[in-house]
Design a protein around this motif. Structure first.
Motif, PDB file in Angstrom:
ATOM      1  N   THR A  16       0.944  -1.019   0.041  1.00 33.70           N
ATOM      2  CA  THR A  16      -0.017  -0.072   0.375  1.00 33.70           C
ATOM      3  C   THR A  16       1.143   1.329   0.095  1.00 33.70           C
ATOM      4  O   THR A  16       2.014   1.320   0.337  1.00 33.70           O
ATOM      5  N   GLN A  17       0.427   2.411  -0.258  1.00 29.38           N
ATOM      6  CA  GLN A  17       0.977   3.749  -0.200  1.00 29.38           C
ATOM      7  C   GLN A  17       0.712   4.854   0.799  1.00 29.38           C
ATOM      8  O   GLN A  17       1.216   5.538   1.828  1.00 29.38           O
ATOM      9  N   ALA A 101      -9.036 -11.419  10.323  1.00 27.73           N
ATOM     10  CA  ALA A 101      -8.596 -13.168   9.858  1.00 27.73           C
ATOM     11  C   ALA A 101      -8.755 -13.436   8.998  1.00 27.73           C
ATOM     12  O   ALA A 101      -7.621 -14.136   7.996  1.00 27.73           O
ATOM     13  N   PHE A 102      -9.751 -13.211   7.892  1.00 27.76           N
ATOM     14  CA  PHE A 102      -9.281 -13.510   6.983  1.00 27.76           C
ATOM     15  C   PHE A 102      -8.907 -12.712   5.746  1.00 27.76           C
ATOM     16  O   PHE A 102      -7.994 -12.912   4.476  1.00 27.76           O
ATOM     17  N   ALA A 103      -8.332 -11.124   6.494  1.00 28.13           N
ATOM     18  CA  ALA A 103      -7.539 -10.347   5.678  1.00 28.13           C
ATOM     19  C   ALA A 103      -8.461 -10.041   3.822  1.00 28.13           C
ATOM     20  O   ALA A 103      -7.884 -10.060   2.876  1.00 28.13           O
ATOM     21  N   HIS A 104      -9.357  -9.456   4.099  1.00 30.99           N
ATOM     22  CA  HIS A 104     -10.521  -9.763   2.773  1.00 30.99           C
ATOM     23  C   HIS A 104     -11.011  -8.264   3.147  1.00 30.99           C
ATOM     24  O   HIS A 104     -12.467  -8.379   3.209  1.00 30.99           O
ATOM     25  N   PRO A 105     -10.526  -6.982   2.757  1.00 30.25           N
ATOM     26  CA  PRO A 105      -9.055  -6.478   3.114  1.00 30.25           C
ATOM     27  C   PRO A 105      -8.714  -6.535   4.864  1.00 30.25           C
ATOM     28  O   PRO A 105      -8.896  -6.656   5.555  1.00 30.25           O
ATOM     29  N   LEU A 106      -6.976  -6.203   4.268  1.00 35.62           N
ATOM     30  CA  LEU A 106      -6.922  -6.392   6.017  1.00 35.62           C
ATOM     31  C   LEU A 106      -6.652  -4.718   6.179  1.00 35.62           C
ATOM     32  O   LEU A 106      -6.999  -4.383   7.310  1.00 35.62           O
ATOM     33  N   GLY A 107      -6.852  -3.712   5.049  1.00 35.70           N
ATOM     34  CA  GLY A 107      -6.861  -2.194   5.799  1.00 35.70           C
ATOM     35  C   GLY A 107      -7.586  -1.608   4.375  1.00 35.70           C
ATOM     36  O   GLY A 107      -7.566  -2.702   3.307  1.00 35.70           O
ATOM     37  N   CYS A 108      -8.265  -0.424   3.941  1.00 34.86           N
ATOM     38  CA  CYS A 108      -8.643  -0.053   3.349  1.00 34.86           C
ATOM     39  C   CYS A 108      -7.284   0.354   2.094  1.00 34.86           C
ATOM     40  O   CYS A 108      -6.658   1.222   2.481  1.00 34.86           O
ATOM     41  N   ALA A 109      -7.745  -0.129   0.496  1.00 29.86           N
ATOM     42  CA  ALA A 109      -6.746  -0.243  -0.306  1.00 29.86           C
ATOM     43  C   ALA A 109      -5.405  -0.285   0.249  1.00 29.86           C
ATOM     44  O   ALA A 109      -3.901   0.496   0.456  1.00 29.86           O
ATOM     45  N   VAL A 110      -5.019  -1.353   0.555  1.00 31.60           N
ATOM     46  CA  VAL A 110      -4.348  -2.268   0.876  1.00 31.60           C
ATOM     47  C   VAL A 110      -4.500  -3.879   0.386  1.00 31.60           C
ATOM     48  O   VAL A 110      -5.388  -4.643   0.461  1.00 31.60           O
ATOM     49  N   SER A 111      -3.529  -3.584  -0.033  1.00 23.66           N
ATOM     50  CA  SER A 111      -3.459  -4.566  -1.240  1.00 23.66           C
ATOM     51  C   SER A 111      -3.699  -6.153  -0.728  1.00 23.66           C
ATOM     52  O   SER A 111      -3.195  -6.659   0.578  1.00 23.66           O
TER      53      SER A 111
ATOM     54  N   ALA B  64      -8.563  10.873  -6.796  1.00 23.47           N
ATOM     55  CA  ALA B  64      -6.932  10.070  -7.226  1.00 23.47           C
ATOM     56  C   ALA B  64      -6.499   9.720  -5.506  1.00 23.47           C
ATOM     57  O   ALA B  64      -6.925   9.788  -4.710  1.00 23.47           O
ATOM     58  N   GLU B  65      -5.358   8.994  -5.446  1.00 27.03           N
ATOM     59  CA  GLU B  65      -4.888   8.646  -4.172  1.00 27.03           C
ATOM     60  C   GLU B  65      -3.652   9.434  -3.867  1.00 27.03           C
ATOM     61  O   GLU B  65      -2.614   9.953  -4.353  1.00 27.03           O
ATOM     62  N   VAL B  66      -3.629  10.255  -3.004  1.00 22.52           N
ATOM     63  CA  VAL B  66      -2.891  10.921  -1.942  1.00 22.52           C
ATOM     64  C   VAL B  66      -2.643  10.150  -1.019  1.00 22.52           C
ATOM     65  O   VAL B  66      -2.877   9.857   0.336  1.00 22.52           O
ATOM     66  N   ASN B  67      -1.107  10.205  -1.014  1.00 22.86           N
ATOM     67  CA  ASN B  67      -0.474   9.128  -0.076  1.00 22.86           C
ATOM     68  C   ASN B  67      -0.841   8.196   0.399  1.00 22.86           C
ATOM     69  O   ASN B  67      -1.216   7.537   1.220  1.00 22.86           O
ATOM     70  N   GLY B  68      -2.213   7.873  -0.573  1.00 18.78           N
ATOM     71  CA  GLY B  68      -2.128   6.093  -0.286  1.00 18.78           C
ATOM     72  C   GLY B  68      -3.744   5.774  -0.522  1.00 18.78           C
ATOM     73  O   GLY B  68      -4.293   4.441   0.519  1.00 18.78           O
ATOM     74  N   ARG B  69      -4.184   6.656  -0.188  1.00 23.97           N
ATOM     75  CA  ARG B  69      -5.865   7.106   0.161  1.00 23.97           C
ATOM     76  C   ARG B  69      -6.539   7.810  -0.881  1.00 23.97           C
ATOM     77  O   ARG B  69      -6.503   8.689  -1.210  1.00 23.97           O
ATOM     78  N   PRO B  70      -8.155   7.423  -1.014  1.00 19.57           N
ATOM     79  CA  PRO B  70      -8.217   7.310  -1.901  1.00 19.57           C
ATOM     80  C   PRO B  70      -9.362   8.622  -1.787  1.00 19.57           C
ATOM     81  O   PRO B  70      -9.909   9.058  -0.322  1.00 19.57           O
ATOM     82  N   PRO B  91      -2.895   8.139  -9.650  1.00 21.75           N
ATOM     83  CA  PRO B  91      -4.440   7.556 -10.646  1.00 21.75           C
ATOM     84  C   PRO B  91      -4.891   6.434  -9.215  1.00 21.75           C
ATOM     85  O   PRO B  91      -5.088   5.537  -8.580  1.00 21.75           O
ATOM     86  N   ILE B  92      -6.562   6.570 -10.116  1.00 23.28           N
ATOM     87  CA  ILE B  92      -7.370   6.113  -8.402  1.00 23.28           C
ATOM     88  C   ILE B  92      -6.962   4.183  -9.550  1.00 23.28           C
ATOM     89  O   ILE B  92      -6.480   4.681 -10.621  1.00 23.28           O
ATOM     90  N   LYS B  93      -6.861   3.147  -8.323  1.00 22.18           N
ATOM     91  CA  LYS B  93      -6.237   2.393  -9.166  1.00 22.18           C
ATOM     92  C   LYS B  93      -6.940   1.024  -9.816  1.00 22.18           C
ATOM     93  O   LYS B  93      -6.306   0.677 -10.249  1.00 22.18           O
TER      94      LYS B  93
END
Ligand code: SF4
Ligand code: SF4
Ligand code: FES
Ligand code: FES
Lengths: 251, 246
Positions: A16-17, A101-111, B64-70, B91-93
């Motif tokens: 994630t960023q 527990a399922f990591a679906h998802p672990l966090g928002c915008a985390v792959s 967009a995604e700013v510091n990884g947050r939408p 850009p949004i992923k």
């Protein structure tokens, strides 16, 4: 670390960023819910110290066949499936354990990486759809818990109040509030209607829906406090029943 | 304050060869990320592609995604971001990048076409009460920024674009389904073509919605309960057989 300067670098599991501590959110749930599960399972197996006049532990209520005429195991197992299933299929708990527990998802915008996913469309997760039936079961159990709470005011035929009475009263109120804030109840009392003004009893149903909605906005809060309180209520009764502490009579 | 600057790490290029590029931008009071992007366009890189219209968080273009947050870039203040590190703007992923920060979101308009429009009840009396439209009004706040579509893991990680409509379209369907005068039943559509069962109510859509629509609690969960009514609950299914819905 994934290469976060390109788009392809962001598809590995956990990449994630995000810079904030997004993973912290899952910890309280893992610790408290995990602890509660372990404690409740141990207490159900223990099959002891659940009754000390006039208090009955909520883990064992309604108390069925405590003298093992036909049920050889702990009576807690006869009823824990009700409240247990209610919480397992609760929309809030689902969110929390799908993440933690399922990591679906672990966090928002985390792959999540490339793992299979079918949501709640297939067995066994499609069974989450029965949540409202657990609500019905738990409503019956709640009636027993209210009965137990009334009994907790009765000390050998005389009205009285002990610390245990207060503990049980607070617990049953919190459990009832949790039930009253349920999403399925919100649907059943009025949410299923499209037009409150065109239905028989539309106005009271709108009022009921509004009331449940107000509680429902804090459903997660009620889920937490009622889980902690039911655990502590059992713990209190266990400590008194085992002689570790003495119940103080207030009145 | 006058000569304070921030570093923006902006994605440049296309999905295959694109890479982040750093830009130093002078800060001004009240600046938002979109201002910083405009400053790059005006002073350093006129070919930087970005989509925007209103700069008032109302058109839903500048996602967009700013510091990884939408985020909406026009609603994200520079002083809300930690100044000590470069600020990433990507850009949004979930949708294909056309160039730089611009993505192709046309898939969403295709999903929208699957949802049958409002159809009034026969002989509808055209009078509505506030309590009957409250729910729909929340959903009508949607600005179609598609941040919810972008963050939803069903689309973002599992790419179920064939089988899943996404939170934005559950919001739209909810507005229609809860409309006091509408006569259609879109619940089978929700279950099948829009794949509401893929949603596991993990609420990321709700967390990112700039309009603060309670997408999961007020749209998706009530719709899931309606799906239960029609497909999974034997009791309500029998009741519906005996008393067909008006
Ligand atoms: S709650 Fe459902 S629709 Fe919203 S982001 Fe999560 S999975 Fe997607
Ligand atoms: S529901 Fe919210 S996040 Fe989704 S498109 Fe509409 S405004 Fe954007
Ligand atoms: S949704 Fe949580 S108890 Fe019903
Ligand atoms: S520019 Fe319109 S929402 Fe940001």
């Amino acid at each position: 670390m994934a290469d976060s300067s390109t788009l392809k670098g962001l598809t590995r599991f956990g990449s994630t960023q995000r810079r904030d501590a997004w993973w912290i959110e899952n910890l309280p749930f893992i610790i408290v819910f995990g602890g509660f599960l372990a404690y409740a399972t141990w207490r159900a197996i223990e099959n002891n110290y659940f009754w000390v006049a006039p208090y009955l532990s909520p883990f064992y209520s309604p108390l069925i066949d405590p003298h093992h005429h036909w049920w050889p195991f702990s009576p807690a197992f006869l009823i824990l499936g009700g409240p247990g299933g209610f919480r397992i299929t609760c929309y809030y708990y689902r969110k929390a354990y799908y993440r933690a527990a399922f990591a679906h998802p672990l966090g928002c915008a985390v792959s999540e990486g490339h793992r299979g996913y079918s949501g709640e469309r297939k067995f066994p997760l499609i069974l989450q759809n029965v949540h409202r039936y657990f609500f019905y079961v738990v409503t019956i159990i709640l009636a027993f818990l209210w009965y137990d709470t009334v009994v907790a005011f009765n000390f050998n035929g005389h009205f009285g109040i002990g610390v245990g009475t207060i503990v049980m009263l607070v617990d049953v109120i919190l459990l009832t509030t949790y039930s009253l804030s349920c999403h399925s109840l919100r649907h059943l009392v009025g949410g299923k209607l499209d037009c409150f003004s065109c239905t028989t009893f539309g106005k009271p149903r709108h009022a009921a829906w509004r009331g449940v909605t107000i509680l429902n906005e804090h459903h997660m809060f009620w889920a937490w406090v009622s889980m902690i309180s039911v655990g502590l209520t059992d713990l209190y009764i266990r400590l008194v029943a085992s002689g570790a502490i003495r119940d103080i009579r207030l009145l | 304050m006058a000569d304070a600057t921030a570093t923006l790490r902006v994605f440049r290029g296309d999905a295959e060869t694109g890479k982040a590029v750093d830009y130093e931008v002078p800060l001004t009071p009240g600046m938002v990320v979109l201002d910083a992007i405009h400053s790059i366009q005006a002073n350093q890189s006129p070919d930087l592609a970005v989509r925007w219209n209103c700069k008032a968080a109302k058109c839903g273009s500048c996602s967009a995604e700013v510091n990884g947050r939408p985020k909406l870039m026009c609603k994200t203040r520079m002083d809300s971001l930690p100044p000590d590190q470069p600020i990433t703007v990507f850009p949004i992923k979930t949708f294909p990048v056309i160039k730089d920060l611009v993505t192709d979101v046309s898939w969403n308009y295709e999903v929208n076409k699957k949802i049958p429009a409002f159809k009034p009840k026969p002989n509808a009396e055209w009078k509505m009460y506030q309590r009957d439209v409250d729910r729909g009004q929340e959903f009508r706040k949607c600005i179609e920024c598609f941040l919810c579509q972008n963050v939803c893991h069903v689309l973002r990680d599992h790419d179920k674009k064939q089988d899943f409509g996404g939170p934005r379209f559950f919001v739209r369907t909810a507005a229609l389904e809860m409309h006091p005068l509408d006569s259609r039943n879109r619940i089978p559509l929700l279950r099948e073509q829009l794949g509401i069962g893929y949603c596991n109510i993990t609420k990321c859509c709700t967390e990112v919605c700039p309009e603060d629509i309670h997408i999961t609690d007020n749209a998706i969960i009530p719709l899931k309960e309606r799906v239960v009514d029609q497909f999974y609950d034997p009791l309500t299914m029998i009741v519906r057989k005996i008393f067909p819905a008006k």
